[in-house]
Design a protein around this motif. Structure first.
Motif, mmCIF file in Angstrom:
data_model
loop_
_atom_site.group_PDB
_atom_site.id
_atom_site.type_symbol
_atom_site.label_atom_id
_atom_site.label_comp_id
_atom_site.label_asym_id
_atom_site.label_seq_id
_atom_site.Cartn_x
_atom_site.Cartn_y
_atom_site.Cartn_z
ATOM 1 N N UNK A 88 0.816 -1.217 0.000
ATOM 2 C CA UNK A 88 0.000 0.000 0.000
ATOM 3 C C UNK A 88 0.849 1.267 0.000
ATOM 4 N N UNK A 89 2.040 1.181 -0.623
ATOM 5 C CA UNK A 89 2.877 2.372 -0.727
ATOM 6 C C UNK A 89 2.287 3.316 -1.775
ATOM 7 N N UNK A 90 2.228 4.589 -1.433
ATOM 8 C CA UNK A 90 1.671 5.579 -2.344
ATOM 9 C C UNK A 90 2.713 5.969 -3.382
ATOM 10 N N UNK A 91 2.342 5.879 -4.647
ATOM 11 C CA UNK A 91 3.265 6.204 -5.722
ATOM 12 C C UNK A 91 3.186 7.689 -6.059
ATOM 13 N N UNK A 92 4.350 8.259 -6.362
ATOM 14 C CA UNK A 92 4.373 9.637 -6.832
ATOM 15 C C UNK A 92 3.877 9.684 -8.275
ATOM 16 N N UNK A 93 3.578 10.875 -8.747
ATOM 17 C CA UNK A 93 3.116 11.023 -10.130
ATOM 18 C C UNK A 93 4.170 10.522 -11.115
ATOM 19 N N UNK A 94 5.448 10.751 -10.815
ATOM 20 C CA UNK A 94 6.522 10.322 -11.707
ATOM 21 C C UNK A 94 6.641 8.796 -11.716
ATOM 22 N N UNK A 95 6.436 8.182 -10.562
ATOM 23 C CA UNK A 95 6.490 6.716 -10.514
ATOM 24 C C UNK A 95 5.328 6.099 -11.281
ATOM 25 N N UNK A 96 4.152 6.691 -11.158
ATOM 26 C CA UNK A 96 3.004 6.202 -11.921
ATOM 27 C C UNK A 96 3.274 6.331 -13.417
ATOM 28 N N UNK A 97 3.851 7.458 -13.818
ATOM 29 C CA UNK A 97 4.169 7.663 -15.230
ATOM 30 C C UNK A 97 5.186 6.636 -15.713
ATOM 31 N N UNK A 98 6.190 6.339 -14.879
ATOM 32 C CA UNK A 98 7.222 5.368 -15.265
ATOM 33 C C UNK A 98 6.624 3.980 -15.450
ATOM 34 N N UNK A 99 5.787 3.560 -14.504
ATOM 35 C CA UNK A 99 5.144 2.247 -14.615
ATOM 36 C C UNK A 99 4.229 2.214 -15.834
ATOM 37 N N UNK A 100 3.531 3.309 -16.098
ATOM 38 C CA UNK A 100 2.649 3.372 -17.263
ATOM 39 C C UNK A 100 3.400 3.237 -18.571
ATOM 40 N N UNK A 101 4.554 3.891 -18.685
ATOM 41 C CA UNK A 101 5.365 3.776 -19.898
ATOM 42 C C UNK A 101 5.875 2.348 -20.083
ATOM 43 N N UNK A 102 6.268 1.701 -18.985
ATOM 44 C CA UNK A 102 6.721 0.310 -19.069
ATOM 45 C C UNK A 102 5.587 -0.593 -19.543
ATOM 46 N N UNK A 103 4.382 -0.375 -19.019
ATOM 47 C CA UNK A 103 3.225 -1.162 -19.447
ATOM 48 C C UNK A 103 2.929 -0.933 -20.928
ATOM 49 N N UNK A 104 3.066 0.310 -21.374
ATOM 50 C CA UNK A 104 2.849 0.619 -22.791
ATOM 51 C C UNK A 104 3.870 -0.100 -23.669
#
Length: 315
Positions: A132-148
């Protein structure tokens, strides 16, 4: 590859330098590992992994004796819970080794590099889901790019890039679970290979008995290569364990891209593996994600060093 270890604050510049050299040596050795895996590509991956396990045990044992940490192993062997946890982490690292050995031998080293690039981003996702660690906006963006990037490769290939995903998720899960193992990194590694050595020895004995084994005096080259599986596996892992104790976690986080970058370059330029336009797009997305992920660590390090430099007396 390496265990995920949270490093303590370094006590001095000398310790930081030693930690850096240990970690750098580990990553350089991991980066060169595809050449060794190509040399053993004619041997089944299962046999190579079995020998990696068996010949790592004496090396890890000697290190524990030199460090005088054998009491930790005795306590661990007397704890069913610790043994069960070590068996679980050992299973994940064995899967990781097996897929990696097979993939390099099968001409898919580029996919292994992608997997180890994705690994830290998978670790972030696991922390968010299970801790349940809260992700920063940059971390969310990084994970999203990897998923893409995974989606791009999936559409192009008509199926999931399973080699990359298995390597990324098995190693990220290994690191995630490894933090719960109540022993140090070198003790944990010894415990894991000790547990794995039981089925590994049985498998080696079986293939030797059936005549399919490659550990035989009539083929000394194969025998020496299989013996070398021990130091090839244990030495970089132990170097990393010692380095991680002396370095900040952010430094380790930045250095972890050395090995997959070397693997990628070796795969494309030495092994001549195909690297077309779609793969280039996927890797560009991953590299962008890693820049987004790493930038906060670099910025934090710079902010820490700036007051130190400003406060140092001029000569």
């Amino acid at each position: 590859m390496a265990e995920t270890v949270t490093a303590p604050q370094p006590a001095s510049d000398d310790e930081s330098l030693r930690g850096f050299l240990f970690a750098l040596s580990a990553y350089l050795l991991w980066g060169m590992l595809p050449f060794f895996m190509k040399a053993v590509a004619h041997i089944p991956a299962s046999e190579v992994v079995a020998h990696r396990v068996v010949w790592s045990v004496p090396i890890a044992g000697v290190v524990l004796l030199l460090l005088r940490r054998t009491a930790d192993i005795r306590r661990a062997l007397g704890s069913p819970r610790t043994l069960a946890m070590a068996a679980l982490t050992a299973t994940f690292i064995a899967v990781n080794w097996g897929v990696y050995v097979w993939a390099v031998g099968a001409g898919r080293a580029v996919e292994t590099a992608l997997g180890y690039y994705i690994n830290p981003l998978v670790s972030i996702a696991l922390a968010a889901i299970f801790l349940r660690e809260k992700l920063s906006a940059m971390q969310v963006a990084a994970v999203g790019l990897a998923a893409l990037a995974v989606v791009v490769l999936t559409v192009d290939a008509g199926g999931l890039p399973w080699v990359s995903l298995v390597l990324a998720f098995s190693f990220a899960t290994y690191g995630f679970l490894r933090k719960t193992l109540p022993v140090g990194p070198s003790q944990g590694f010894f415990l894991e290979v000790l547990i794995l050595s039981i089925p590994a020895l049985g498998y080696i004995a079986w293939v030797q008995w059936t005549g399919e084994g490659h550990f035989r005096l009539s083929v000394p080259t194969d025998t020496w290569l299989l013996l070398a599986c021990g130091p090839v596996t244990a030495v970089p892992l132990l170097f990393f364990a010692f380095g991680a104790k002396l370095l900040r976690y952010s430094t380790i986080g930045i250095m972890q891209y050395i090995a997959p970058t070397m693997i990628f370059l070796i795969a494309v330029f030495a092994f001549k593996e195909p690297f077309g336009g779609v793969r280039a797009v996927a890797f560009a997305l991953i590299w962008s994600a890693l820049v987004i992920y790493t930038w906060p660590m670099l910025r934090a390090r710079f902010r820490q060093r700036r007051p130190m430099m400003a406060g140092s007396p001029s000569e």
